[in-house]
Scaffold this motif. Sequence first.
Motif, PDB file in Angstrom:
ATOM      1  N   TRP A 143     117.537  36.026 139.905  1.00 56.25           N
ATOM      2  CA  TRP A 143     118.020  34.857 139.151  1.00 56.25           C
ATOM      3  C   TRP A 143     117.657  34.973 137.674  1.00 56.25           C
ATOM      4  O   TRP A 143     118.510  34.774 136.797  1.00 56.25           O
ATOM      5  N   GLU A 144     116.397  35.304 137.383  1.00 58.44           N
ATOM      6  CA  GLU A 144     115.966  35.440 135.992  1.00 58.44           C
ATOM      7  C   GLU A 144     116.706  36.576 135.300  1.00 58.44           C
ATOM      8  O   GLU A 144     117.085  36.458 134.122  1.00 58.44           O
ATOM      9  N   ASN A 145     116.916  37.670 136.013  1.00 64.09           N
ATOM     10  CA  ASN A 145     117.656  38.803 135.431  1.00 64.09           C
ATOM     11  C   ASN A 145     119.100  38.420 135.131  1.00 64.09           C
ATOM     12  O   ASN A 145     119.661  38.810 134.100  1.00 64.09           O
ATOM     13  N   ALA A 146     119.712  37.655 136.042  1.00 60.39           N
ATOM     14  CA  ALA A 146     121.098  37.226 135.832  1.00 60.39           C
ATOM     15  C   ALA A 146     121.205  36.295 134.628  1.00 60.39           C
ATOM     16  O   ALA A 146     122.158  36.379 133.838  1.00 60.39           O
ATOM     17  N   LEU A 147     120.229  35.386 134.473  1.00 61.55           N
ATOM     18  CA  LEU A 147     120.229  34.494 133.312  1.00 61.55           C
ATOM     19  C   LEU A 147     120.078  35.287 132.015  1.00 61.55           C
ATOM     20  O   LEU A 147     120.779  35.030 131.023  1.00 61.55           O
ATOM     21  N   ALA A 148     119.159  36.270 132.025  1.00 64.86           N
ATOM     22  CA  ALA A 148     118.956  37.083 130.830  1.00 64.86           C
ATOM     23  C   ALA A 148     120.204  37.881 130.487  1.00 64.86           C
ATOM     24  O   ALA A 148     120.582  38.003 129.314  1.00 64.86           O
ATOM     25  N   LYS A 149     120.878  38.430 131.518  1.00 65.27           N
ATOM     26  CA  LYS A 149     122.096  39.204 131.293  1.00 65.27           C
ATOM     27  C   LYS A 149     123.196  38.321 130.707  1.00 65.27           C
ATOM     28  O   LYS A 149     123.938  38.744 129.798  1.00 65.27           O
ATOM     29  N   SER A 150     123.309  37.097 131.195  1.00 69.72           N
ATOM     30  CA  SER A 150     124.321  36.180 130.668  1.00 69.72           C
ATOM     31  C   SER A 150     124.074  35.891 129.193  1.00 69.72           C
ATOM     32  O   SER A 150     125.005  35.882 128.377  1.00 69.72           O
ATOM     33  N   LYS A 151     122.812  35.647 128.831  1.00 67.04           N
ATOM     34  CA  LYS A 151     122.495  35.358 127.430  1.00 67.04           C
ATOM     35  C   LYS A 151     122.774  36.568 126.547  1.00 67.04           C
ATOM     36  O   LYS A 151     123.258  36.437 125.418  1.00 67.04           O
ATOM     37  N   GLU A 152     122.479  37.770 127.057  1.00 67.20           N
ATOM     38  CA  GLU A 152     122.767  38.987 126.292  1.00 67.20           C
ATOM     39  C   GLU A 152     124.266  39.120 126.028  1.00 67.20           C
ATOM     40  O   GLU A 152     124.684  39.632 124.986  1.00 67.20           O
ATOM     41  N   ASP A 153     125.051  38.662 126.980  1.00 63.58           N
ATOM     42  CA  ASP A 153     126.515  38.729 126.842  1.00 63.58           C
ATOM     43  C   ASP A 153     127.064  37.610 125.963  1.00 63.58           C
ATOM     44  O   ASP A 153     128.280  37.512 125.777  1.00 63.58           O
ATOM     45  N   GLY A 154     126.197  36.733 125.484  1.00 65.62           N
ATOM     46  CA  GLY A 154     126.634  35.668 124.586  1.00 65.62           C
ATOM     47  C   GLY A 154     126.821  34.313 125.229  1.00 65.62           C
ATOM     48  O   GLY A 154     127.354  33.390 124.600  1.00 65.62           O
ATOM     49  N   CYS A 155     126.384  34.147 126.493  1.00 61.28           N
ATOM     50  CA  CYS A 155     126.558  32.865 127.179  1.00 61.28           C
ATOM     51  C   CYS A 155     125.592  31.828 126.608  1.00 61.28           C
ATOM     52  O   CYS A 155     124.401  32.093 126.444  1.00 61.28           O
ATOM     53  N   ILE A 156     126.113  30.645 126.299  1.00 63.12           N
ATOM     54  CA  ILE A 156     125.279  29.550 125.795  1.00 63.12           C
ATOM     55  C   ILE A 156     125.208  28.404 126.810  1.00 63.12           C
ATOM     56  O   ILE A 156     124.722  27.314 126.488  1.00 63.12           O
ATOM     57  N   CYS A 157     125.703  28.646 128.017  1.00 59.00           N
ATOM     58  CA  CYS A 157     125.709  27.618 129.060  1.00 59.00           C
ATOM     59  C   CYS A 157     124.336  27.540 129.721  1.00 59.00           C
ATOM     60  O   CYS A 157     123.445  28.357 129.470  1.00 59.00           O
ATOM     61  N   SER A 158     124.187  26.569 130.609  1.00 60.68           N
ATOM     62  CA  SER A 158     122.915  26.364 131.302  1.00 60.68           C
ATOM     63  C   SER A 158     123.156  26.269 132.804  1.00 60.68           C
ATOM     64  O   SER A 158     123.291  25.171 133.353  1.00 60.68           O
ATOM     65  N   PRO A 159     123.188  27.431 133.509  1.00 58.69           N
ATOM     66  CA  PRO A 159     123.379  27.400 134.962  1.00 58.69           C
ATOM     67  C   PRO A 159     122.294  26.605 135.684  1.00 58.69           C
ATOM     68  O   PRO A 159     122.546  26.057 136.764  1.00 58.69           O
ATOM     69  N   VAL A 160     121.110  26.538 135.099  1.00 63.04           N
ATOM     70  CA  VAL A 160     120.005  25.827 135.732  1.00 63.04           C
ATOM     71  C   VAL A 160     120.358  24.359 135.963  1.00 63.04           C
ATOM     72  O   VAL A 160     119.900  23.743 136.929  1.00 63.04           O
ATOM     73  N   ASP A 161     121.181  23.786 135.093  1.00 60.78           N
ATOM     74  CA  ASP A 161     121.515  22.364 135.183  1.00 60.78           C
ATOM     75  C   ASP A 161     122.678  22.074 136.133  1.00 60.78           C
ATOM     76  O   ASP A 161     123.048  20.912 136.306  1.00 60.78           O
TER      77      ASP A 161
END
Length: 519
Positions: A143-161
């Motif tokens: 999960w943490e790796n997927a969140l980090a990968k999304s941010k690296e790709d430019g994602c500004i969303c918040s899947p946690v919410d």
Amino acid sequence: MDCRASFVFGVIQKLLRLACDFYPCPKLRGLWLQIIEGLVDDDVWLWVDGDEEWLPLRRRIALQRYPTVTGSHGKRNERIRSATPAQRVCAIAWLIANSKGVAELFAFHGRTPPTFRTPKIASILSNIIGKYWDAFPSQASAWENALAKSKEDGCICSPVDCRGMRQWFDMVVWLEGTPPTLEVGYESCARCRSILKSWYEDIGAQRTKISHVSLLQALYFYHPSPYPCALPKLSDSSERPSPTAESLVNKKLEPLMKKHGFDAQYLPWVNRYPEGLRQHIAQQTSGCHSGWPSSMPIVVLPDNIFDAPDPWVVLGTIALVMWSDPAGKDTNLHDEDWHNLFSYQLRLSLDCFDLPVHPSLSATNVRLCHKLDQDYSEQRSFRQFGPDRDQSDWVYSRQGGRQLRLSTAVTVAVATFLRSKDVDLYGCRGCHAVCMESFTDPSTVGFEVGSSGEHEGLGPPSDPHDALRGEYSSFQVSLEVGVQEPAGMEAFTSTLRNTNLSKHEKRSQLVREVHKDST
């Protein structure tokens, strides 16, 4: 056994109801049986020992339609068969939602698959699965790796919410062995928008077939009225529009449809229609409603009542057909409920189509509009009606600078058009009585000026040339009825009376006079 079969049916049913409000669906039962009998490409039944005693599963065994036990799907199936009951419930619900059969069912309703938007399917599965959603081991590292990968790709969303997103992620990793792509899809997130756009184009390329669509039917069912007891009265009538009338309405209104942004829940061919009509277009093509009530005799309204040159008259006629009452009330008083419903329907039309500010009216019909507004206002005051709920826009009239309701202008335009077709449709009996009186005795609304449509009676115009045409019309009215022109207008009057000049020459000369006066 019966519980497991009911669960499969319930998952499909809830997907339809929670994802697109389509229930009952004529194809739901068929898909349910196909899943149980193994007649689908991605088998998700995954029965356990003893299930083969049930009749539909005997057909499976006789035809040797078993869930696959080889490859990646084979490993997945064995994992589910050996899982806890709670894990089996969650996994099978997800596999059903992600199946080709359900995607086809949603396409039948003009919708993208329920798994197209990850936050939406995670939330829907949370409603379906409930307390079993936490049955899987935590995949915190993935999960943490997927969140980090999304941010690296430019994602500004918040899947946690997002409700259910983490549980869905844990389940997919447990089931497939690899983490899925995280996509939330905030409007401001370019990365998620790009992912969705790519997925959407792939889906659209596979779903290009467009069924016959009737805007007339869509408009008939498009009535999210603020008045709960209000329903169109056409179903109680002995008349209904014909297929020819539906084609005439399509021809007139399709070029005027507003282009709204794409809605991810609909397929591209549905998204080409205005936002407010999309649900009704999708329902129409899927057969979730059967069009005009089948109990209605096929005694059609004249086709030519939907062939008016003015789109406001077409839309007003449709609204009048919807809310007409052949029996009616035995009175010539105004019907407050009808006024409210009619004006509300016109307001909805403004949301769907690019329309003129108002219908085309003669100067005489503008005076008739003012008479209707006055007559209705006096009755409201006398009978102590409640608050005025007419939601019409007010439009400007050149007749004394007064305003009138859009609903009144459309009422008069429709009444004038239907009279020319010798057709009677009854809406508000009070309006009908006043209109008929004025048609038979024009003196009741003032002197007659020309024929309907000869002089434009409403404004303001959209450009200087229209303004000049409007002034030309107003001056012509003054000349025809012998009204003294204002001081300083002699040059304009002389130009207008000059029969040797063409309309274009008169217009050009008037422009020169206007510029001369301004300097």
